[in-house]
Design a protein around this motif. Structure first.
Motif, PDB file in Angstrom:
ATOM      1  N   MET A   1       0.828  -1.170   0.000  1.00  0.00           N
ATOM      2  CA  MET A   1       0.000   0.000   0.000  1.00  0.00           C
ATOM      3  C   MET A   1       0.882   1.246   0.000  1.00  0.00           C
ATOM      4  O   MET A   1       1.824   1.333   0.774  1.00  0.00           O
ATOM      5  CB  MET A   1      -0.897  -0.011   1.248  1.00  0.00           C
ATOM      6  CG  MET A   1      -1.765   1.206   1.347  1.00  0.00           C
ATOM      7  SD  MET A   1      -2.848   1.251   2.796  1.00  0.00           S
ATOM      8  CE  MET A   1      -3.581  -0.355   2.796  1.00  0.00           C
ATOM      9  N   LYS A   2       0.585   2.185  -0.871  1.00  0.00           N
ATOM     10  CA  LYS A   2       1.352   3.419  -0.969  1.00  0.00           C
ATOM     11  C   LYS A   2       1.171   4.257   0.297  1.00  0.00           C
ATOM     12  O   LYS A   2       0.091   4.312   0.870  1.00  0.00           O
ATOM     13  CB  LYS A   2       0.896   4.227  -2.179  1.00  0.00           C
ATOM     14  CG  LYS A   2       1.717   5.503  -2.386  1.00  0.00           C
ATOM     15  CD  LYS A   2       1.132   6.408  -3.429  1.00  0.00           C
ATOM     16  CE  LYS A   2       1.379   5.879  -4.807  1.00  0.00           C
ATOM     17  NZ  LYS A   2       0.963   6.847  -5.852  1.00  0.00           N
ATOM     18  N   GLU A  58       6.335   3.549  -1.994  1.00  0.00           N
ATOM     19  CA  GLU A  58       5.601   2.381  -2.488  1.00  0.00           C
ATOM     20  C   GLU A  58       4.975   1.566  -1.373  1.00  0.00           C
ATOM     21  O   GLU A  58       3.936   0.936  -1.580  1.00  0.00           O
ATOM     22  CB  GLU A  58       6.516   1.482  -3.320  1.00  0.00           C
ATOM     23  CG  GLU A  58       6.846   2.050  -4.678  1.00  0.00           C
ATOM     24  CD  GLU A  58       7.715   1.119  -5.506  1.00  0.00           C
ATOM     25  OE1 GLU A  58       7.899  -0.061  -5.128  1.00  0.00           O
ATOM     26  OE2 GLU A  58       8.233   1.581  -6.534  1.00  0.00           O
ATOM     27  N   SER A  59       5.604   1.560  -0.186  1.00  0.00           N
ATOM     28  CA  SER A  59       5.095   0.711   0.898  1.00  0.00           C
ATOM     29  C   SER A  59       5.636   1.183   2.242  1.00  0.00           C
ATOM     30  O   SER A  59       6.577   1.979   2.306  1.00  0.00           O
ATOM     31  CB  SER A  59       5.522  -0.741   0.676  1.00  0.00           C
ATOM     32  OG  SER A  59       6.935  -0.859   0.877  1.00  0.00           O
ATOM     33  N   GLN A  60       5.057   0.638   3.295  1.00  0.00           N
ATOM     34  CA  GLN A  60       5.550   0.902   4.645  1.00  0.00           C
ATOM     35  C   GLN A  60       6.981   0.405   4.807  1.00  0.00           C
ATOM     36  O   GLN A  60       7.793   1.040   5.492  1.00  0.00           O
ATOM     37  CB  GLN A  60       4.658   0.205   5.674  1.00  0.00           C
ATOM     38  CG  GLN A  60       3.275   0.801   5.778  1.00  0.00           C
ATOM     39  CD  GLN A  60       2.426   0.045   6.769  1.00  0.00           C
ATOM     40  OE1 GLN A  60       2.793  -0.067   7.941  1.00  0.00           O
ATOM     41  NE2 GLN A  60       1.287  -0.473   6.319  1.00  0.00           N
ATOM     42  N   ASP A  61       7.295  -0.719   4.202  1.00  0.00           N
ATOM     43  CA  ASP A  61       8.657  -1.252   4.299  1.00  0.00           C
ATOM     44  C   ASP A  61       9.673  -0.295   3.682  1.00  0.00           C
ATOM     45  O   ASP A  61      10.766  -0.106   4.232  1.00  0.00           O
ATOM     46  CB  ASP A  61       8.755  -2.628   3.641  1.00  0.00           C
ATOM     47  CG  ASP A  61       8.051  -3.713   4.441  1.00  0.00           C
ATOM     48  OD1 ASP A  61       7.816  -3.520   5.658  1.00  0.00           O
ATOM     49  OD2 ASP A  61       7.724  -4.756   3.848  1.00  0.00           O
ATOM     50  N   HIS A  62       9.327   0.309   2.555  1.00  0.00           N
ATOM     51  CA  HIS A  62      10.243   1.277   1.929  1.00  0.00           C
ATOM     52  C   HIS A  62      10.408   2.514   2.815  1.00  0.00           C
ATOM     53  O   HIS A  62      11.518   3.033   2.972  1.00  0.00           O
ATOM     54  CB  HIS A  62       9.733   1.671   0.544  1.00  0.00           C
ATOM     55  CG  HIS A  62       9.893   0.591  -0.461  1.00  0.00           C
ATOM     56  ND1 HIS A  62       8.827  -0.136  -0.928  1.00  0.00           N
ATOM     57  CD2 HIS A  62      10.983   0.096  -1.090  1.00  0.00           C
ATOM     58  CE1 HIS A  62       9.258  -1.028  -1.804  1.00  0.00           C
ATOM     59  NE2 HIS A  62      10.567  -0.914  -1.915  1.00  0.00           N
ATOM     60  N   PHE A  92      -0.221   9.135   5.395  1.00  0.00           N
ATOM     61  CA  PHE A  92      -1.505   8.619   4.940  1.00  0.00           C
ATOM     62  C   PHE A  92      -1.275   7.309   4.198  1.00  0.00           C
ATOM     63  O   PHE A  92      -0.383   7.228   3.349  1.00  0.00           O
ATOM     64  CB  PHE A  92      -2.190   9.609   3.985  1.00  0.00           C
ATOM     65  CG  PHE A  92      -2.365  10.983   4.582  1.00  0.00           C
ATOM     66  CD1 PHE A  92      -3.527  11.312   5.253  1.00  0.00           C
ATOM     67  CD2 PHE A  92      -1.362  11.932   4.480  1.00  0.00           C
ATOM     68  CE1 PHE A  92      -3.702  12.568   5.807  1.00  0.00           C
ATOM     69  CE2 PHE A  92      -1.514  13.196   5.023  1.00  0.00           C
ATOM     70  CZ  PHE A  92      -2.686  13.510   5.695  1.00  0.00           C
ATOM     71  N   ALA A  93      -2.091   6.312   4.493  1.00  0.00           N
ATOM     72  CA  ALA A  93      -2.082   5.051   3.761  1.00  0.00           C
ATOM     73  C   ALA A  93      -3.105   5.197   2.635  1.00  0.00           C
ATOM     74  O   ALA A  93      -4.287   5.458   2.888  1.00  0.00           O
ATOM     75  CB  ALA A  93      -2.446   3.897   4.673  1.00  0.00           C
ATOM     76  N   VAL A  94      -2.654   5.036   1.404  1.00  0.00           N
ATOM     77  CA  VAL A  94      -3.512   5.257   0.246  1.00  0.00           C
ATOM     78  C   VAL A  94      -4.220   3.955  -0.110  1.00  0.00           C
ATOM     79  O   VAL A  94      -3.578   2.973  -0.478  1.00  0.00           O
ATOM     80  CB  VAL A  94      -2.691   5.775  -0.954  1.00  0.00           C
ATOM     81  CG1 VAL A  94      -3.583   5.972  -2.162  1.00  0.00           C
ATOM     82  CG2 VAL A  94      -1.980   7.077  -0.587  1.00  0.00           C
ATOM     83  N   SER A  95      -5.538   3.965   0.004  1.00  0.00           N
ATOM     84  CA  SER A  95      -6.313   2.765  -0.304  1.00  0.00           C
ATOM     85  C   SER A  95      -6.904   2.808  -1.707  1.00  0.00           C
ATOM     86  O   SER A  95      -7.296   1.771  -2.245  1.00  0.00           O
ATOM     87  CB  SER A  95      -7.430   2.572   0.721  1.00  0.00           C
ATOM     88  OG  SER A  95      -8.332   3.654   0.665  1.00  0.00           O
ATOM     89  N   ALA A 109     -14.314  14.726  -8.065  1.00  0.00           N
ATOM     90  CA  ALA A 109     -13.957  14.351  -6.698  1.00  0.00           C
ATOM     91  C   ALA A 109     -14.204  12.870  -6.443  1.00  0.00           C
ATOM     92  O   ALA A 109     -13.815  12.341  -5.409  1.00  0.00           O
ATOM     93  CB  ALA A 109     -14.772  15.191  -5.710  1.00  0.00           C
ATOM     94  N   ASP A 110     -14.843  12.194  -7.387  1.00  0.00           N
ATOM     95  CA  ASP A 110     -15.196  10.785  -7.218  1.00  0.00           C
ATOM     96  C   ASP A 110     -14.019   9.856  -7.518  1.00  0.00           C
ATOM     97  O   ASP A 110     -13.147  10.172  -8.308  1.00  0.00           O
ATOM     98  CB  ASP A 110     -16.353  10.414  -8.146  1.00  0.00           C
ATOM     99  CG  ASP A 110     -17.601  11.228  -7.863  1.00  0.00           C
ATOM    100  OD1 ASP A 110     -17.814  11.594  -6.685  1.00  0.00           O
ATOM    101  OD2 ASP A 110     -18.339  11.519  -8.820  1.00  0.00           O
ATOM    102  N   PHE A 111     -14.078   8.671  -6.891  1.00  0.00           N
ATOM    103  CA  PHE A 111     -13.098   7.627  -7.170  1.00  0.00           C
ATOM    104  C   PHE A 111     -13.756   6.560  -8.011  1.00  0.00           C
ATOM    105  O   PHE A 111     -14.926   6.355  -8.039  1.00  0.00           O
ATOM    106  CB  PHE A 111     -12.562   7.014  -5.864  1.00  0.00           C
ATOM    107  CG  PHE A 111     -11.521   7.891  -5.220  1.00  0.00           C
ATOM    108  CD1 PHE A 111     -10.188   7.698  -5.487  1.00  0.00           C
ATOM    109  CD2 PHE A 111     -11.900   8.911  -4.376  1.00  0.00           C
ATOM    110  CE1 PHE A 111      -9.228   8.514  -4.902  1.00  0.00           C
ATOM    111  CE2 PHE A 111     -10.954   9.733  -3.790  1.00  0.00           C
ATOM    112  CZ  PHE A 111      -9.608   9.535  -4.048  1.00  0.00           C
TER     113      PHE A 111
END
Length: 111
Positions: A1-2, A58-62, A92-95, A109-111
């Motif tokens: 997760m970004k 790219e991720s929490q690990d990075h 922020f964790a991008v979902s 504004a929509d996803f």
């Protein structure tokens, strides 16, 4: 997760330009790290003491590796040379992610 980081660092206005210019090697170092998608430091045009920081990983690990590495530690030491007046940093964790403008150039504004 970004992961996205948005931060603001306030320094004495007379030192902001030097703080940013002399930070370039740390910025370049972070940009060369695996998983670093964006690492932008810029002067806030509405506040003479503010530096805006925007990062994408790219991720929490990075991000975890960045926090443990020489680029992050070097930037902390670098900024410690300047009078820090205030800071705020949020992550922020991008979902979900998509473009702002559609094929016709209209914002949504929509996803």
């Amino acid at each position: 997760m970004k992961i996205v980081i948005s931060a603001q660092i306030d320094v004495a206005p007379e030192t902001r330009e030097e703080a940013l210019k002399s930070a370039q090697k740390w910025i370049d170092g972070a940009l060369s790290q695996p998983g670093c998608l964006r690492y932008d430091w810029s002067a806030d045009m509405n506040n003479p003491k503010r530096i805006n920081v925007y990062e994408e990983w790219e991720s929490q690990d990075h991000l975890r590796a960045h926090f443990a590495g020489p680029e992050y530690i070097g930037m902390l030491q670098h900024m410690g040379q300047f009078t820090i007046l205030a800071t705020e940093a949020r992550k922020f964790a991008v979902s979900d992610e998509t473009t702002v403008y559609n094929a016709e150039g209209k914002p949504s504004a929509d996803f």
